[in-house]
Scaffold this active site. Sequence first.
Site, PDB file in Angstrom:
ATOM      1  N   CYS A   1       0.815  -1.225   0.000  1.00 54.34           N
ATOM      2  CA  CYS A   1       0.000   0.000   0.000  1.00 54.34           C
ATOM      3  C   CYS A   1       0.840   1.263   0.000  1.00 54.34           C
ATOM      4  O   CYS A   1       0.691   2.129  -0.842  1.00 54.34           O
ATOM      5  CB  CYS A   1      -0.930   0.002   1.206  1.00 54.34           C
ATOM      6  SG  CYS A   1      -2.181  -1.250   1.065  1.00 54.34           S
ATOM      7  N   HIS A   2       1.737   1.370   0.967  1.00 55.38           N
ATOM      8  CA  HIS A   2       2.522   2.598   1.045  1.00 55.38           C
ATOM      9  C   HIS A   2       4.014   2.296   1.133  1.00 55.38           C
ATOM     10  O   HIS A   2       4.797   3.133   1.553  1.00 55.38           O
ATOM     11  CB  HIS A   2       2.056   3.466   2.205  1.00 55.38           C
ATOM     12  CG  HIS A   2       0.596   3.786   2.133  1.00 55.38           C
ATOM     13  ND1 HIS A   2      -0.341   3.126   2.869  1.00 55.38           N
ATOM     14  CD2 HIS A   2      -0.081   4.641   1.350  1.00 55.38           C
ATOM     15  CE1 HIS A   2      -1.548   3.574   2.553  1.00 55.38           C
ATOM     16  NE2 HIS A   2      -1.419   4.490   1.642  1.00 55.38           N
TER      17      HIS A   2
END
Lengths: 138, 690
Positions: free
Chosen positions: A102-103
């Site tokens: 995701c990040h």
Amino acid sequence: MNPDASTIAAGAPIEVDLSPIAEGQDIKVFWRGKPIYISHRTKKQIEEARAVNVASLPDPQSDEARVKSGHDQWLVVIGICTHLGCIPIAHEGSYDGFFCPCHGSVYDTSGRIRQGPAPSNLAVPPYQFVSDTKIQIG
Amino acid sequence: MSGPSDYQPSNPALQWIERRLPIFGLIHSSFVAYPTPRNLNYWWTFGAILSFMLGMQILTGVILAMHYTPNADLAFKSVELIVRDVNYGWLLRNMHAVGASMFFVAVYVHMFRGLYYGSYKEPREVLWILGVIIYLLMMATGFMGYVLPWGQMSFWGATVITNLFSAVPYVGESIVTLLWGGYSVGNPTLNRFFSLHYLLPFVIAGVVVLHVWALHVAGQNNPDGVEPKTEKDTVPFTPHATIKDMFGVACFLLLYAWFIFYMPNYLGDADNYIPANPGVTPPHIVPEWYYLPFYAILRSIPDKLAGVIAMFGAIIILCFLPWLDSAKTRSSKYRPLAKQFFWIFVAVCILLGYLGAQPPEGIYVIAGRVLTFCYFAYFLIVLPLLARIEKPRPVPNSISDAVLAKTGSRSTPMVSTAIVLALAGSLFAGSIDSAKASEGSDTPPGNKWSFSGPFGTFDRGALQRGLKVYKEVCSSCHGLSYIAFRNLAEAGGPGYSVAQASAFASEYKVKDGPNDAGDMFERPGRPADYFPSPFPNEQAARAANGGAAPPDLSLITKARSYKRGFPWFIFDVFTQYQEQGPDYVTALLQGYEEKVPEGVTIPEGSYFNRYFPGHAIKMPKPLSDGQVTYDDGSPATVAQYAKDVTTFLMWTAEPHMEARKRLGFQVFVFLIVFAGLMYFTKKKVWAASH
């Protein structure tokens, strides 16, 4: 608005048999709706985890403190990125541990944060060894 | 709402009520006699547009709630059943889902208008702050509404957003447990979000009443930013503002209808057509477009708590705007520097929105940090500084002077235009760069589809052939669980008769029971039965297919997509291109290659597919020439099979597509005529005032 009685009851401890997990493999089980990674680490992975200077880590914690002594090959962590709750992918990222898609947080073979926005290491759930090949999570 | 009214209804029954509850006087003084500045431009019609959208959302939402099931196991299916089986359910759902986006489009225009014309300045501070509160409530409502369909993006969006609160020191974890009602996002979370999603719109409606009240106390601002002084400066609300608002709403409806009828999925995410799965995180978690600028701010700060503070701060800072900008001149029309910076700020917001949708890597991270700084600098440095150093142009004495002089300066904001173009150019370059870098899979080639475009219909022959391909090939591994045999005989489908559909159904064995003895039994299918799935559950499907469960195909053409990139996604709005899913599916079916290219390793038990993300697909090559016999003489080739089965799967994903496009055309004809009538009525009404 806190969890109701049935939700709490469903969150009771579970037992997991470790014998089918070969060295270098890992499995994902669900406890309290959270994915839990159980990895059977190789010698190399354990050495990698112990070779780093603990003080230099973003969230300093030794590998010994994150596993049960005598069962050093078993890493049990909650597979939820400490940034915003995505599920990191095992055996990915530049530290041979976990990588969150995701990040972009990267965790090492001990589930410790090494890179990216996550503030802390992957949490270790409460668990104990019932026998050499069986653990109880919770 | 501006003091007691001397309005007296002429009807005796109304007089009787009026003496006991002066409601007609209130309406008369607020919406009929209420003096409105005569120089308002069309940007002022967005207040009426927003009221209309709120009403629309509440109305469609209440009806949708009658058919929706807030349960983690049933929510996704209930939404699909609304779209497929409820009368005009597809229309209701599109209106509500697109309506949320349109609501935000309108609110952003409304806010930027307030920003440009200084509508937050004394004496309208409370009015402005109430607006910010409405905006915050809208964001909460929109977020919780997006969770309800319980697709992958719903679930993971909910996970990411609720986890934001875990950044709060000491009590963070307890707050998150309280939000979830469990140990993770699950059924209790869905239930409470449904409850709150139903409640909050009425709270919004309440704050809107306060907002309008405050507006009618302070009076409307206007493009020249000078208060009305005499009778000559204003016109009565009805008919002048009413008819102008009606025209504004009609034009806005044209935009709204464009998306409802022709691009209902453009503003959504393909991943949300995959049911929520707590075990798999989608590769890119992207919030709805209207949160993207704030999401970009969150991600551009490397520290978790600071990122969350910056994100919320970006909204809360709006509350302090009336005091940050202390310039005496309200309207940017008379503030040469403020005007330039305003347009730069608009560009910054749009670019932040673009960055919020990009993966957090490389140039995007750096650009995100620069733009986050610009965002805050506008409020904390530029506006306070401009108030001190800028020399505004003289404002007109009164509104009627301004109207007579028509002083609106026509100098285009050269500097900001140049900056916007430069930034857009650099982003374009960046997106090409990253497209080259992500060699994960090839972009599927475009195809000509019978169902594309505003008048597209399904090719019946292709649907029938596609059904045959599905039945003889795909159905051995893939389910089609949202399609019932009766659907085959429905209008807009493959065009079978009811008898043919029944005969088709009876060829299947369907599990039923328990009977009186308590046993399950098998019987021939009926038209009301759904296509039986090849595996009893996901685990069985997974075990039988080497660890990868074959997905259900009912929604596959809507659940798969590929990135269009800048600027194509802008052109798509006008060309109505929305066939990424079919293009991908048909390309995938033909994308198998025996020879694995150099540099690509395919694990044991996987196959090389040019178009599959990562290239290693578990499904063996499903189609080969001559595999299925066609009765109508169409070529029995893989290309033809792929095209036919994709057309069929497009129909299974949206059985009412033809009805949608047909109704869309009728609505457009009506709206264009209606907007034209409104325009000429407005011209007539305003003839004396211009």
